[in-house]
Design an enzyme around this catalytic site. Structure first.
Site, PDB file in Angstrom:
ATOM      1  N   TYR A 154      32.901 -25.973 -11.367  1.00 36.37           N
ATOM      2  CA  TYR A 154      32.244 -26.628 -12.493  1.00 36.37           C
ATOM      3  C   TYR A 154      32.097 -28.107 -12.181  1.00 36.37           C
ATOM      4  O   TYR A 154      33.049 -28.867 -12.199  1.00 36.37           O
ATOM      5  CB  TYR A 154      33.051 -26.454 -13.774  1.00 36.37           C
TER       6      TYR A 154
ATOM      7  N   GLY B 166      27.135 -16.169 -26.675  1.00 39.62           N
ATOM      8  CA  GLY B 166      25.819 -15.922 -26.104  1.00 39.62           C
ATOM      9  C   GLY B 166      25.461 -16.801 -24.933  1.00 39.62           C
ATOM     10  O   GLY B 166      24.439 -16.604 -24.289  1.00 39.62           O
TER      11      GLY B 166
END
Length: 290
Positions: free
Chosen positions: A66, A218
């Protein structure tokens, strides 16, 4: 383990040798756009991490990929030396290219380097939990994980890893990993609308193996549903908080790692996820993914 020794929604769960809050925090959003580069607000990112711990969160999910390296270094700057109660989980099996892609990197030498990069970035002698990430950006892909997982087992025997998990995997790959060494957690995509792992979740619950859904809201395409909005309005909550509450209700071994780069949003998630869902609410929400 689900007794509420924490005030956070969902109580706690025993993850290997640690007891963690079921409501955790995912650090991915602390990096820059498309999970590349530093955050726009460095001080704000540090504040979010410190606030998470202040709220009682004892499970933070990250990866050296990341940024790359950005979130691990932020976690170290904000929280090191780490509280004994805090478990920091990370992932290996992919790296970042200059275009922001996620090429796989699962050769033994790749995995060893990634483990050492995570150790350096987090500033620890041993990693609490390391997931082997399989598949690709399209999702799980069939195939053996024996060689890659075996490399992590070797690093665990060397004392560099405390617990092992698998991510972005098929049910068959979970079973294969379990035949090699204990697996304390599985991290796959799962949410109200994406319920492909229902059978696997039920199996892991019986085995007391944690299930950690990524993209619980989501991901880059937030959940949209009239039923979800209707339940949220009825409960005077937000759709995202209700979606997280549904996950906690789905099974006691599900651990949440929603991410945010804003303190206000973090507090909103924590407060909202404590909403009580009735059986009728759950039945209405269950229809979304079926």
């Amino acid at each position: 383990m689900t007794n509420s020794t924490t005030s956070l929604p969902g109580g706690t769960w025993r993850l290997g040798s640690s007891v963690v809050s079921r409501f955790g925090y995912g650090a991915m959003q602390l990096a820059g756009p498309y999970v590349m580069g530093p955050p726009a607000d460095h001080a704000g990112a540090l504040t979010v991490l410190r606030e998470a711990v202040e709220l009682g969160i004892t499970h933070i999910d990250t990866s050296d990929a990341y940024g790359p390296r950005v979130t691990n270094e932020l976690i170290r700057e904000a929280l090191h030396p780490y509280p004994e109660s805090l478990l920091v989980a990370t992932k290996v099996g992919a790296f970042r290219d200059a275009q922001g892609g996620w090429p796989t990197a699962r050769r033994p030498e790749d995995l060893r380097k990634q483990v050492h990069d995570n150790l350096d970035g987090l500033g620890v002698a041993a990693l609490d939990l390391v997931y082997l990430r399989m598949g690709d950006a399209q999702g799980p892909q069939a195939g053996s994980l024996a060689e890659a997982f075996g490399t992590l087992v070797d690093l665990q025997r060397d004392g560099l890893i405390r617990h092992l998990g698998v991510s972005n995997v098929t049910a068959e790959q979970v079973a294969e990993a379990q035949s090699i060494a204990p697996v304390v957690a599985v991290q796959n995509m799962y949410n109200l609308a994406y319920r492909h792992d229902d059978p696997l979740i039920d199996r892991l619950a019986a085995e007391h193996v944690a299930y950690v859904p990524f993209f619980p809201l989501g991901g880059f395409s937030p959940l949209q549903s009239e039923a979800l909005s209707a339940v949220a309005a009825r409960l005077r909550s937000t759709p995202m908080a209700v979606a997280l509450a549904w996950l906690l209700r789905r099974s006691p071994h599900i651990l949440l790692i929603p991410g945010t780069s804003k303190v206000a949003h973090l507090r909103e998630n924590v407060a909202g996820t404590g909403v009580t869902l009735t059986d009728a609410d759950v039945a209405e929400l269950d229809r979304i993914g079926r």
